[in-house]
Design an enzyme around this catalytic site. Structure first.
Site, mmCIF file in Angstrom:
data_model
loop_
_atom_site.group_PDB
_atom_site.id
_atom_site.type_symbol
_atom_site.label_atom_id
_atom_site.label_comp_id
_atom_site.label_asym_id
_atom_site.label_seq_id
_atom_site.Cartn_x
_atom_site.Cartn_y
_atom_site.Cartn_z
ATOM 1 N N GLU A 90 1.538 -1.415 -0.083
ATOM 2 C CA GLU A 90 0.134 -0.457 0.135
ATOM 3 C C GLU A 90 0.722 0.642 -0.112
ATOM 4 O O GLU A 90 2.206 1.346 0.473
ATOM 5 C CB GLU A 90 -0.726 0.008 1.266
ATOM 6 C CG GLU A 90 -2.023 -0.637 1.360
ATOM 7 C CD GLU A 90 -2.560 -1.240 2.494
ATOM 8 O OE1 GLU A 90 -3.146 -1.522 3.464
ATOM 9 O OE2 GLU A 90 -2.552 0.634 3.479
ATOM 10 N N CYS A 103 2.942 8.480 1.865
ATOM 11 C CA CYS A 103 3.405 8.005 2.873
ATOM 12 C C CYS A 103 3.924 6.054 1.990
ATOM 13 O O CYS A 103 2.671 5.689 1.019
ATOM 14 C CB CYS A 103 2.126 7.082 3.416
ATOM 15 S SG CYS A 103 2.427 6.342 4.518
ATOM 16 N N CYS A 110 5.355 -7.195 8.654
ATOM 17 C CA CYS A 110 5.742 -6.736 8.686
ATOM 18 C C CYS A 110 6.303 -7.791 9.624
ATOM 19 O O CYS A 110 4.896 -8.426 10.499
ATOM 20 C CB CYS A 110 5.697 -5.030 9.814
ATOM 21 S SG CYS A 110 6.889 -4.421 10.789
ATOM 22 N N CYS A 114 3.643 -5.235 16.345
ATOM 23 C CA CYS A 114 2.106 -4.360 17.320
ATOM 24 C C CYS A 114 1.387 -4.786 17.542
ATOM 25 O O CYS A 114 0.717 -5.280 16.407
ATOM 26 C CB CYS A 114 2.797 -3.274 17.018
ATOM 27 S SG CYS A 114 4.879 -2.305 17.085
ATOM 28 N N GLY A 157 5.208 -2.209 6.660
ATOM 29 C CA GLY A 157 6.754 -2.010 7.167
ATOM 30 C C GLY A 157 7.437 -1.934 8.148
ATOM 31 O O GLY A 157 7.354 -0.642 7.923
ATOM 32 N N GLU A 158 8.768 -2.074 8.256
ATOM 33 C CA GLU A 158 9.330 -1.821 9.628
ATOM 34 C C GLU A 158 10.728 -0.866 8.855
ATOM 35 O O GLU A 158 11.645 -1.794 8.508
ATOM 36 C CB GLU A 158 9.893 -2.306 10.285
ATOM 37 C CG GLU A 158 10.926 -1.769 11.429
ATOM 38 C CD GLU A 158 11.275 -0.152 11.970
ATOM 39 O OE1 GLU A 158 10.173 -0.315 12.994
ATOM 40 O OE2 GLU A 158 11.896 -0.033 11.691
ATOM 41 N N SER A 212 7.812 6.026 16.625
ATOM 42 C CA SER A 212 7.075 5.237 17.356
ATOM 43 C C SER A 212 6.978 5.091 18.605
ATOM 44 O O SER A 212 6.881 4.216 19.143
ATOM 45 C CB SER A 212 6.183 4.069 17.020
ATOM 46 O OG SER A 212 6.129 4.466 14.919
ATOM 47 N N LEU A 213 6.726 6.288 19.554
ATOM 48 C CA LEU A 213 6.928 6.052 20.619
ATOM 49 C C LEU A 213 5.585 5.180 21.360
ATOM 50 O O LEU A 213 5.488 4.076 21.937
ATOM 51 C CB LEU A 213 7.449 7.104 21.376
ATOM 52 C CG LEU A 213 7.905 7.267 22.716
ATOM 53 C CD1 LEU A 213 9.007 6.101 23.012
ATOM 54 C CD2 LEU A 213 8.520 8.876 23.468
ATOM 55 N N HIS A 214 4.866 6.149 21.453
ATOM 56 C CA HIS A 214 3.338 5.806 22.210
ATOM 57 C C HIS A 214 3.135 4.889 23.255
ATOM 58 O O HIS A 214 2.072 4.772 23.880
ATOM 59 C CB HIS A 214 2.853 4.244 21.262
ATOM 60 C CG HIS A 214 3.209 4.282 19.626
ATOM 61 N ND1 HIS A 214 2.368 5.957 18.658
ATOM 62 C CD2 HIS A 214 3.595 3.138 18.632
ATOM 63 C CE1 HIS A 214 2.914 5.493 17.764
ATOM 64 N NE2 HIS A 214 2.994 4.557 17.308
ATOM 65 N N CYS A 331 -3.945 2.242 8.897
ATOM 66 C CA CYS A 331 -2.754 1.553 7.717
ATOM 67 C C CYS A 331 -2.132 -0.143 7.601
ATOM 68 O O CYS A 331 -2.557 -0.521 8.642
ATOM 69 C CB CYS A 331 -1.252 1.475 8.857
ATOM 70 S SG CYS A 331 0.408 2.148 8.530
HETATM 71 N N1 SAH Z 1 7.158 0.724 11.156
HETATM 72 C C1 SAH Z 1 7.480 1.729 11.286
HETATM 73 C C2 SAH Z 1 6.839 2.646 10.261
HETATM 74 C C3 SAH Z 1 4.689 2.416 9.371
HETATM 75 S S1 SAH Z 1 3.850 2.249 10.783
HETATM 76 C C4 SAH Z 1 6.831 1.989 12.831
HETATM 77 O O1 SAH Z 1 6.030 1.711 13.335
HETATM 78 O O2 SAH Z 1 7.400 3.666 13.366
HETATM 79 C C5 SAH Z 1 3.116 3.662 10.697
HETATM 80 C C6 SAH Z 1 2.791 4.570 11.481
HETATM 81 O O3 SAH Z 1 1.093 3.927 12.282
HETATM 82 C C7 SAH Z 1 3.621 4.670 12.844
HETATM 83 O O4 SAH Z 1 3.632 5.570 13.824
HETATM 84 C C8 SAH Z 1 2.870 3.371 13.936
HETATM 85 O O5 SAH Z 1 2.962 3.107 15.136
HETATM 86 C C9 SAH Z 1 1.362 3.922 13.567
HETATM 87 N N2 SAH Z 1 -0.020 3.492 13.516
HETATM 88 C C10 SAH Z 1 -0.223 1.303 13.309
HETATM 89 N N3 SAH Z 1 -0.822 1.179 13.552
HETATM 90 C C11 SAH Z 1 -2.269 2.525 14.131
HETATM 91 C C12 SAH Z 1 -3.331 2.215 14.550
HETATM 92 N N4 SAH Z 1 -4.235 1.340 14.787
HETATM 93 N N5 SAH Z 1 -4.059 3.683 15.013
HETATM 94 C C13 SAH Z 1 -2.896 4.318 15.456
HETATM 95 N N6 SAH Z 1 -0.920 4.731 14.639
HETATM 96 C C14 SAH Z 1 -0.883 3.435 14.173
HETATM 97 FE FE1 SF4 Z 2 5.065 -2.824 11.867
HETATM 98 FE FE2 SF4 Z 2 5.384 -0.359 12.398
HETATM 99 FE FE3 SF4 Z 2 2.990 -1.521 12.317
HETATM 100 FE FE4 SF4 Z 2 4.633 -1.720 13.915
HETATM 101 S S1 SF4 Z 2 3.646 -0.120 13.945
HETATM 102 S S2 SF4 Z 2 3.892 -3.448 13.580
HETATM 103 S S3 SF4 Z 2 6.699 -1.231 13.488
HETATM 104 S S4 SF4 Z 2 4.089 -1.704 10.467
#
Ligand code: SAH
Ligand code: SF4
Length: 345
Positions: A90, A103, A110, A114, A157-158, A212-214, A331
């Site tokens: 995508e 994007c 991946c 997460c 993807g990461e 992506s700290l969260h 995503c």
């Molecule tokens: N793998 C990398 C980049 C792709 S994910 C990463 O994790 O940073 C892109 C962004 O979308 C990241 O910040 C990820 O944490 C966030 N993301 C994924 N699923 C999400 C969700 N359900 N709600 C909000 N953000 C989300």
């Molecule tokens: Fe992979 Fe980023 Fe999704 Fe985590 S948030 S599973 S690192 S794509």
């Protein structure tokens, strides 16, 4: 066979010399490769003979649109590409006042796992090549008929789990003679593979690093993101500090707010403490609900409160506007649906 779009101008020169061709053709070919051409025959200023030779030696990757969704609200376009070989990835084109941002995905699936993310549901299938990531940019430009100004590596993807290809992509897409997007217009988002962040710092690129700290505490973060068990928060922040110290680039932090899990006021206090000392910017994003996960988005009120606490401590924080709300499947959702339809799981 080598994918020709993965080559830099210098590598193209060497390849041409090996083929008994004039190396100065490299610049010309490179220019073509950074346009959405679908065959070597479109490279009309090269001799027929050279085009045939290139076609014999190299693969020219061409993705095709499998699905496309356009937001009626703001024109955001979500693409599902079928890559050569059959895998789907995508990308998204977002239209902002200051220009178009795309994007892009960096892997097919991946493996970071997460819990809130749809991209990781089926694990990792394979890495994308530098050329395939570039293709996402090229073919979005082609389909939309509009230029791309900014790139975010925030699709499936990461990126740092596909380190070599991603760094190659960053060099290619910012090269003169090609798409030529300035590195300051590119952001790389990572779940926090700290040793790779330190490697990236040494590449001395001018891209923006986005983490992506969260969550600001190891218990909450480890429950959301398994990577935190390998690289806990202290180690992660040390690596982002090193990134700033080496590159001078302010680091961004993505913070998806999950109700009752990562949005409590003490967590805002802890986050502020964590980021003290280096310039930082926090993007607060209400979590997107994913069917497989029990996590729920925070209320507007708790997002506002969280932002206030950060700002009180002098940490810049913005609440991210959601683009394409009507097509927004978090995503990775388009590809997920496609896999389910195909029954591949
Ligand atoms: N793998 C990398 C980049 C792709 S994910 C990463 O994790 O940073 C892109 C962004 O979308 C990241 O910040 C990820 O944490 C966030 N993301 C994924 N699923 C999400 C969700 N359900 N709600 C909000 N953000 C989300
Ligand atoms: Fe992979 Fe980023 Fe999704 Fe985590 S948030 S599973 S690192 S794509």
């Amino acid at each position: 066979m080598t994918e020709i779009k993965t080559l830099t101008i210098a590598e193209l020169k060497t390849a041409l010399t090996d083929m008994g061709e004039k190396p100065f053709r490299a610049g010309q070919i490179f220019k073509w490769l950074h346009q959405p051409v679908e065959s070597f025959d479109e490279m009309t200023d090269l001799s027929k003979d050279l085009r045939a030779k290139l076609a014999q030696r190299f693969v020219l990757t061409v993705p095709v649109i499998e699905r496309k969704q356009v937001s009626k609200v703001d024109g955001t376009v979500k693409y599902l590409w079928r890559m050569q070989g059959g895998d789907c990835v995508e990308s998204v084109l977002m239209r902002y006042k200051h220009g178009n941002t795309v994007c892009v995905s960096t892997q097919v699936g991946c493996r970071m796992g997460c819990v809130f993310c749809a991209s990781g549901l089926f694990g990792l299938k394979r890495n994308l090549s530098a050329g395939e990531i570039l293709d996402e940019v090229l073919f979005m430009q082609k389909d939309s008929g509009e230029p791309v100004h900014n790139i975010v590596l925030m699709g499936t993807g990461e990126p740092l789990d596909n380190y070599e290809n991603v760094v190659k992509f960053l060099h290619l897409v910012s090269s003169e003679g090609g798409v030529n997007i300035g590195q300051r217009h590119i952001s790389l988002s990572t779940s926090g593979i700290a040793d790779k962040i330190e490697m990236l710092a040494k590449e001395k690129l001018q891209i923006t690093l986005s983490i992506s700290l969260h969550a600001p505490d190891n218990d909450s973060r480890s429950a959301m993101m398994p990577v935190n068990r390998s690289f806990p928060i202290e180690r992660l922040i040390a690596s982002t500090n090193a990134y700033f110290d080496t590159t001078g680039r302010r680091v961004s932090y993505e913070y998806a707010m999950a109700r009752g899990v990562s949005d409590r006021p003490w967590q805002a206090e802890q986050l502020a403490k964590l980021l003290r000392g280096r310039p930082a910017h926090v993007n607060l994003i209400p979590l997107n609900e994913v069917a497989e996960s029990a996590l729920k988005p925070s209320t507007r009120e708790s997002v506002r409160k969280f932002q206030e606490i950060l700002e009180k401590h002098g940490i810049a924080a913005t609440v991210r506007r959601k683009l394409g709300p009507d097509i927004d499947a978090a995503c990775g959702q388009l590809r997920r649906r496609q896999l389910e339809n195909e029954g591949t799981k």
